[in-house]
Design an enzyme around this catalytic site. Structure first.
Site, PDB file in Angstrom:
ATOM      1  CB  THR A   1      88.530   9.992  -4.282  1.00 30.63           C
ATOM      2  OG1 THR A   1      89.380   8.874  -4.563  1.00 30.63           O
ATOM      3  CG2 THR A   1      87.389   9.527  -3.393  1.00 30.63           C
TER       4      THR A   1
ATOM      5  CG  HIS B   1      76.538  13.482  11.535  1.00 28.23           C
ATOM      6  ND1 HIS B   1      75.640  14.472  11.252  1.00 28.23           N
ATOM      7  CD2 HIS B   1      75.800  12.353  11.741  1.00 28.23           C
ATOM      8  CE1 HIS B   1      74.409  13.982  11.280  1.00 28.23           C
ATOM      9  NE2 HIS B   1      74.484  12.699  11.565  1.00 28.23           N
TER      10      HIS B   1
END
Length: 526
Positions: A445, A497
């Site tokens: 993006t 994560h």
């Protein structure tokens, strides 16, 4: 007889408008021949014939709003199509007024009475397809109860899923004879949730039309508004007479209403006549009163699409252990390369040499080295993707879409630039297909085109990484003990994560930095 069904419309898209039929009832059709075009907030879809035969029925006309799994029409065997049978008109029956107990008893027997009135088989109202990976939904509150008159395409109930809210409309005019799935019940696609007695009447025609119209007309009274358009008009306080329709006979499509809603109020509302402008201000209409909070505030209901986007973004935050790491890149080498070869590149390949081609190449190289960033979590399994389908965010008048550049690792720099250019044009023209919007393995993006200096992008689930590009700014940096001015860009990598360790995320971003600051590494595959 084969049903022509509304296909899955993509994630976060729960309805579409019928734009155009290419065939009329009675026409011969061939398998895979395009019969109807649908329009959604993001893409236009073509629906093909499931078999050879004759188009015997069109169940959803041009301008109608349809949901995934809804029947658009039917195909019969070869030969002349069956002519639609006109509804029989019964003489009006005059009955003495019923007492309240008698009325209640008559309503309890609505299902039997409705079926007896028409002699027709009940029509099932089924749970529509609710999108990829969505196996069930929860029933909302019914807007009608058993025994009530309903109109074709009138919304009866809303089904909530973990991704979208799907409206279920009546497939025919008649009476809601039976509700088989009450509010709060869990349902699956294709499950029967209610039954309609077609052609039956639960109230005098004038009363039924007043209480539940199948269509709402605009101020001129000659352009019917679909439920989706009417909802946008009412939620944004628009005047339908001021909206230019692009559908058949000037009919207002959903895209027209959304475009009008995005324009400033001064452009959306027609100018007042002198007499009206000079007249004293009238009190606000009752329906607009709840929207007004004061002279400096206004309450406007969120559109269904915005509600879905908000829910999906929050779902992403709640599901993934999202973390963002940052770095910065000196784009001097890339800018010098572009300055030297941009004219020759455009002359040879017919496309401009931009920054995105380099960033996509650098991203693919980093993904190959750090495969966890190109993977996804599925329950207790990890799915590693050995293909590199890069989603590129594109801003349009209708909102942000993320078309996918397929097999980016197999494309040349010119191929990447051409592919991104084609996807961008299709996104702005509203001609993206569902395949072009699904299945990305990683997303890029670029908030820099709007002037963003730094951001923390939100993951596009189930992907585990998204790269954020930002504005290029000349800044003083220290190089070999000297302070020099260089064109710098901040880079951000948001990652899950749960799957990607901090070391892998930092290494991934460093690799992109290295490739962009020394483009020769891309040529040498270093």
């Amino acid at each position: 007889m084969a049903d022509i069904l509304t296909p899955t419309l993509g994630e976060s898209v729960s309805e579409a408008s019928v734009a155009r039929w290419t065939k009329a009832v009675g026409d011969t059709v061939a398998k895979d021949e395009v019969l109807v075009e649908l329009e959604t907030d993001k893409v236009s879809l073509e629906v093909a014939a499931p078999r050879d035969g004759v188009l015997s029925e069109i169940a959803a006309g041009e301008g109608d709003t349809v949901t995934p799994g809804q029947v658009l029409g039917r195909i019969g065997d070869g030969g002349a199509a069956a002519s639609p049978q006109p509804a029989k008109t019964e003489p009006a029956k005059t009955e003495p007024a019923k007492s309240e107990p008698a009325k209640a008893e008559a309503k309890d027997d609505a299902k039997a009475d409705a079926n007896a009135d028409t002699g027709a088989a009940l029509i099932d109202v089924k749970t529509p397809v609710m999108g990829e990976s969505v196996a069930e939904g929860s029933m909302g509150t019914w807007s009608k109860k058993a025994g009530d008159a309903v109109a074709k395409d009138e919304v009866l109930v809303e089904i909530e899923t973990d991704k979208v809210a799907v409206e279920v409309a009546s497939p025919a005019d008649g009476v809601l004879a039976e509700i088989t799935a009450e509010a709060g019940a869990t349902v699956t696609p294709g499950q029967v949730i209610a039954r309609i007695a077609p052609g039956a009447s639960a109230a005098p025609a004038s009363a039924a039309q007043a209480s539940s119209p199948a269509r709402t007309q605009d101020a001129d009274g000659d352009r019917p508004l679909s439920p989706a358009v009417q909802r946008i008009v009412s939620e944004n306080n628009l005047d339908p007479a001021s909206i230019e329709g692009s559908g058949k006979d000037g009919r207002i499509l959903k895209g027209d209403a959304l475009a009008a809603a995005s324009r400033p109020a001064s452009q959306s509302q027609p100018a007042q006549s002198p007499a009206r402008a000079s007249a004293p201000a009238a009190p606000s209409a009752p329906q607009s009163a709840p929207r007004e909070l004061g002279p400096r505030e206004e309450r406007v209901r969120m559109t269904r699409l915005r509600q879905t986007v908000a829910r999906r973004l929050k779902e992403s935050q709640n599901t993934a252990a999202q973390l963002t790491t940052f770095n910065e890149v000196d784009l001097s080498a890339i800018m010098a390369l572009r300055a030297s070869y941009k004219d020759a590149f455009e002359k040879r390949h017919g496309v401009k040499l931009g920054f995105m081609g380099f960033f996509v190449r650098a991203t693919v190289a980093a993904l190959k080295e750090i495969p966890a960033v190109n993977a996804e979590i599925d329950g207790t399994d990890i799915i590693f993707k050995n293909h590199y389908d890069i989603g590129v965010a594109v801003g349009t008048d209708r909102g942000l879409v993320v078309p996918v550049l397929r097999d980016a690792d197999q494309l040349s720099l010119a191929g990447i630039e051409k592919g991104i250019g084609d996807l961008g044009r299709a996104a702005r023209d509203g001609t993206l297909s569902l395949d072009q919007l699904q299945g990305g393995t990683f997303t890029i993006t670029n908030g820099g085109v709007y002037g963003s200096l730094m951001s923390t992008p939100i993951l596009n689930m189930p992907q585990t990484g998204i790269l954020g590009m930002h504005a290029i700014k000349e800044r003083p940096v220290a190089i070999d003990g000297q302070v020099v001015i260089r064109p710098m860009m901040y880079l951000a990598l948001s990652y899950d994560h749960r799957l990607v360790d901090g070391k892998e995320a930092v290494t991934f971003l460093v690799r992109i930095k290295e490739h962009m600051e020394d483009p020769a590494r891309l040529l040498l595959d270093l």
